[in-house]
Design an enzyme around this catalytic site. Structure first.
Site, PDB file in Angstrom:
ATOM      1  N   ASP A   1       0.866  -1.168   0.000  1.00  0.00           N
ATOM      2  CA  ASP A   1       0.000   0.000   0.000  1.00  0.00           C
ATOM      3  C   ASP A   1       0.917   1.238   0.000  1.00  0.00           C
ATOM      4  O   ASP A   1       2.091   1.143   0.372  1.00  0.00           O
ATOM      5  CB  ASP A   1      -0.867  -0.053   1.268  1.00  0.00           C
ATOM      6  CG  ASP A   1      -1.662   1.211   1.473  1.00  0.00           C
ATOM      7  OD1 ASP A   1      -2.298   1.675   0.504  1.00  0.00           O
ATOM      8  OD2 ASP A   1      -1.635   1.737   2.601  1.00  0.00           O
TER       9      ASP A   1
ATOM     10  N   ASP B   1      -0.010   5.081   1.030  1.00  0.00           N
ATOM     11  CA  ASP B   1      -0.177   6.003   2.170  1.00  0.00           C
ATOM     12  C   ASP B   1      -0.354   5.229   3.480  1.00  0.00           C
ATOM     13  O   ASP B   1      -1.222   4.364   3.592  1.00  0.00           O
ATOM     14  CB  ASP B   1      -1.387   6.910   1.948  1.00  0.00           C
ATOM     15  CG  ASP B   1      -1.293   7.690   0.639  1.00  0.00           C
ATOM     16  OD1 ASP B   1      -0.254   7.614  -0.045  1.00  0.00           O
ATOM     17  OD2 ASP B   1      -2.275   8.366   0.287  1.00  0.00           O
TER      18      ASP B   1
ATOM     19  N   ASN C   1      -5.281   3.119  -3.591  1.00  0.00           N
ATOM     20  CA  ASN C   1      -6.578   3.720  -3.920  1.00  0.00           C
ATOM     21  C   ASN C   1      -6.463   5.222  -3.738  1.00  0.00           C
ATOM     22  O   ASN C   1      -6.098   5.677  -2.641  1.00  0.00           O
ATOM     23  CB  ASN C   1      -7.681   3.222  -2.967  1.00  0.00           C
ATOM     24  CG  ASN C   1      -8.072   1.767  -3.206  1.00  0.00           C
ATOM     25  OD1 ASN C   1      -7.752   1.189  -4.237  1.00  0.00           O
ATOM     26  ND2 ASN C   1      -8.779   1.191  -2.248  1.00  0.00           N
TER      27      ASN C   1
ATOM     28  N   CYS D   1      -5.813   3.058  -8.357  1.00  0.00           N
ATOM     29  CA  CYS D   1      -7.238   3.237  -8.648  1.00  0.00           C
ATOM     30  C   CYS D   1      -7.585   4.690  -8.353  1.00  0.00           C
ATOM     31  O   CYS D   1      -7.366   5.177  -7.246  1.00  0.00           O
ATOM     32  CB  CYS D   1      -8.100   2.318  -7.787  1.00  0.00           C
ATOM     33  SG  CYS D   1      -9.858   2.762  -7.881  1.00  0.00           S
TER      34      CYS D   1
HETATM   35 MG   LIG Z   1      -3.006   3.163   3.299  1.00  0.00          MG
HETATM   36 ZN   LIG Z   2     -10.795   1.865  -9.705  1.00  0.00          ZN
END
Ligand SMILES: [Mg+2]
Ligand SMILES: [Zn+2]
Length: 184
Positions: free
Chosen positions: A8, A10, A50, A88
């Protein structure tokens, strides 16, 4: 087949500062580069993130691209090869196929880089990272940096049993290295 670590962004490799729109807000944890250097000896490295701020109009696409170029550049300076940053840019309500915990990006990486997913890792500070790990039957590690501490209660008992919980990427790295040395 290659093993991978899907990181991931952040709260896992950089500090979580909300919607980041500027490279000056990118702060790597002091252990990030050392950890990734160790991990890349055995794993291909990917970032999956994301960034719904784009769909919400809070983050400009140009800024996002600059931020990701900057992250790759910094990694390169430390001799770290991030294979891809998968991002994303949709918001939850868009019901896209790529937002974590959807498996789209890992499916893509699996094809392109012939990844042995079962012996790979997903590391993150949100429930979505853990749900992703469980969906693809990879090893999940929940870190308590970023939003980890705050979101820990969202993990149910079954999820907690299936994954490892680590204080940060540094202890996550130790956990991974230990398990490969034990041949598990
Ligand atoms: Mg995160
Ligand atoms: Zn997406």
């Amino acid at each position: 087949m290659n093993k991978a670590v899907f990181l991931d962004r952040d709260g896992t490799i950089i500090k979580d500062r909300g919607h980041i729109n500027d490279i000056k807000d990118i702060v790597f944890y002091d252990f990030t580069f050392d950890c990734l250097k160790e991990l890349q000896k055995n794993f291909l490295l990917f970032i999956i993130t994301n960034q719904p701020g784009v769909a919400k109009g809070i983050i400009e696409v140009a800024s996002l691209n600059r931020i990701h170029s900057y992250i790759l550049h910094k990694m390169g300076d430390h001799g770290i090869d991030i294979k891809e940053i998968y991002c994303c840019t949709h918001k939850k309500e868009d019901n896209c196929i790529c937002r974590k915990p959807n498996t789209f990006f890992i499916d893509t990486a699996k094809e392109k880089f012939s990844i042995d997913v079962k012996n790979s890792y997903v590391i993150g500070d949100h429930l979505s990272d853990i749900e992703l790990a469980i969906r693809i039957n990879a090893n999940g590690i929940f870190v308590l940096t970023g939003h980890g501490q705050e979101h820990f209660h969202e993990l149910n008992q079954q999820q907690r049993q299936k994954i490892k919980i680590c204080s940060n990427l540094k202890t996550a790295t130790k956990t991974i290295l230990k398990s490969i040395n034990n041949g598990t």
